[in-house]
Scaffold this motif. Structure first.
Motif, PDB file in Angstrom:
ATOM      1  N   ALA A 110     -45.180 -15.170 -37.469  1.00  0.00           N
ATOM      2  CA  ALA A 110     -46.470 -16.728 -36.964  1.00  0.00           C
ATOM      3  C   ALA A 110     -46.941 -17.038 -38.621  1.00  0.00           C
ATOM      4  O   ALA A 110     -47.093 -17.832 -38.074  1.00  0.00           O
ATOM      5  CB  ALA A 110     -47.884 -15.631 -36.546  1.00  0.00           C
ATOM      6  N   GLU A 111     -47.652 -16.127 -39.215  1.00  0.00           N
ATOM      7  CA  GLU A 111     -48.203 -16.824 -40.440  1.00  0.00           C
ATOM      8  C   GLU A 111     -47.064 -17.978 -41.177  1.00  0.00           C
ATOM      9  O   GLU A 111     -47.488 -19.025 -41.725  1.00  0.00           O
ATOM     10  CB  GLU A 111     -48.516 -15.760 -41.082  1.00  0.00           C
ATOM     11  N   ALA A 112     -45.834 -17.203 -41.210  1.00  0.00           N
ATOM     12  CA  ALA A 112     -45.032 -17.880 -42.673  1.00  0.00           C
ATOM     13  C   ALA A 112     -44.622 -19.434 -41.698  1.00  0.00           C
ATOM     14  O   ALA A 112     -43.668 -20.690 -42.158  1.00  0.00           O
ATOM     15  CB  ALA A 112     -43.602 -17.489 -42.336  1.00  0.00           C
ATOM     16  N   ARG A 113     -44.840 -19.710 -40.549  1.00  0.00           N
ATOM     17  CA  ARG A 113     -44.609 -21.430 -39.842  1.00  0.00           C
ATOM     18  C   ARG A 113     -45.354 -22.241 -40.316  1.00  0.00           C
ATOM     19  O   ARG A 113     -45.389 -23.651 -39.372  1.00  0.00           O
ATOM     20  CB  ARG A 113     -45.343 -20.739 -37.794  1.00  0.00           C
ATOM     21  N   ALA A 114     -46.714 -21.829 -41.304  1.00  0.00           N
ATOM     22  CA  ALA A 114     -47.328 -22.358 -41.707  1.00  0.00           C
ATOM     23  C   ALA A 114     -46.386 -23.161 -43.012  1.00  0.00           C
ATOM     24  O   ALA A 114     -46.605 -24.751 -43.137  1.00  0.00           O
ATOM     25  CB  ALA A 114     -48.420 -22.288 -42.444  1.00  0.00           C
TER      26      ALA A 114
END
Length: 254
Positions: A110-114
């Motif tokens: 989820a964090e990496a989707r940035a």
């Protein structure tokens, strides 16, 4: 170890030339019971495949920033050396929104989707297994990498004085990583060709040094343990004996 080695990738190349069959990284996950042992040759093969994937399929170039959102794990060690081989800056725990590409484990997707660039996901399953269902918006490392070439040649020679690693907010060049690793090995009194046991996380220089760079620079190997705190003291002692440990890294604080 060769005195002319100036990058972590150089250290691996010298280890491969000296003794490709010896162990380099042995990984334990004490939450799952997993144990994986990689010889220098096997580890270097994973690095070459990953570097080819990084340079070729992902289009990464020297100076690009890669947010590395992975725990202490043998595949994380592979990515660190692959980045060194290509000249990509590995930002351990880096901000995906500011990175050119991101590599993340299953608990940080989820964090990496940035990240607006290429996104790679690692399932971190035993034996490098793939995701049962590929995460949307990510390439599955275990699917993409096995078919890559076993030899790697960078399009552009990697400069030892270029930034190679960012950890805990500190930027280090490839030469600084090598020099610090050698200095750490000397300061800690690592024996010749040490077999180092480390349960430290990879989010500090100390964890990276004991858990990869210092043993590599000293011509030795590392037994990298994730979730080591779950073991009873007797089990830890038994592991040290069975793995022929000659040096134990400091325990993680807390």
């Amino acid at each position: 170890m060769n005195a002319i080695d100036r990058t972590p990738a150089d250290l691996l190349g010298s280890a491969l030339a000296a003794d490709p069959a010896r162990p380099l990284v042995t990984f334990y996950d004490d939450a799952t019971g997993e144990r994986v042992e990689l010889s220098v040759a096997t580890f270097a093969n994973w690095v070459a495949k990953t570097a080819n994937y990084l340079q070729g399929d992902l289009g990464a170039e020297p100076g690009d920033r890669l947010a590395l959102l992975l725990p202490a794990h043998w595949q994380t060690a592979v990515w660190l050396l692959a980045c060194s081989a290509v000249g990509v800056v590995a930002e351990v725990g880096g901000d995906p929104a500011a990175a050119d590409l991101v590599v993340a484990g299953p608990d940080r997707l989820a964090e990496a989707r940035a990240c607006s660039g290429e996104r790679v996901a690692l399932a971190l399953r035993p034996l490098g297994g793939r995701f049962p269902q590929p995460p949307e918006g990510f390439a599955d490392y275990a699917v993409e990498v096995p078919g890559q070439g076993d030899r790697f040649v960078p399009f552009v020679p990697v400069a030892a004085d270029a930034v190679a690693l960012v950890v805990a907010g500190e930027e280090l060049t490839g030469a600084q990583v090598v020099d610090r690793a050698r200095a750490d090995a000397a300061a800690a009194g690592l024996p010749a060709a040490p077999r180092v046991l480390s349960g430290l996380p990879y989010d500090t220089w100390e964890g990276l040094s004991y858990g990869l760079y210092a043993p590599l620079a000293a011509g030795g190997s590392v037994v990298l343990c994730r979730h080591l705190g779950r073991l009873a003291e007797e089990a830890e002692e038994a592991r040290e004996t069975s793995e022929k440990i000659t040096f134990r890294a400091p325990r993680a604080a807390g």
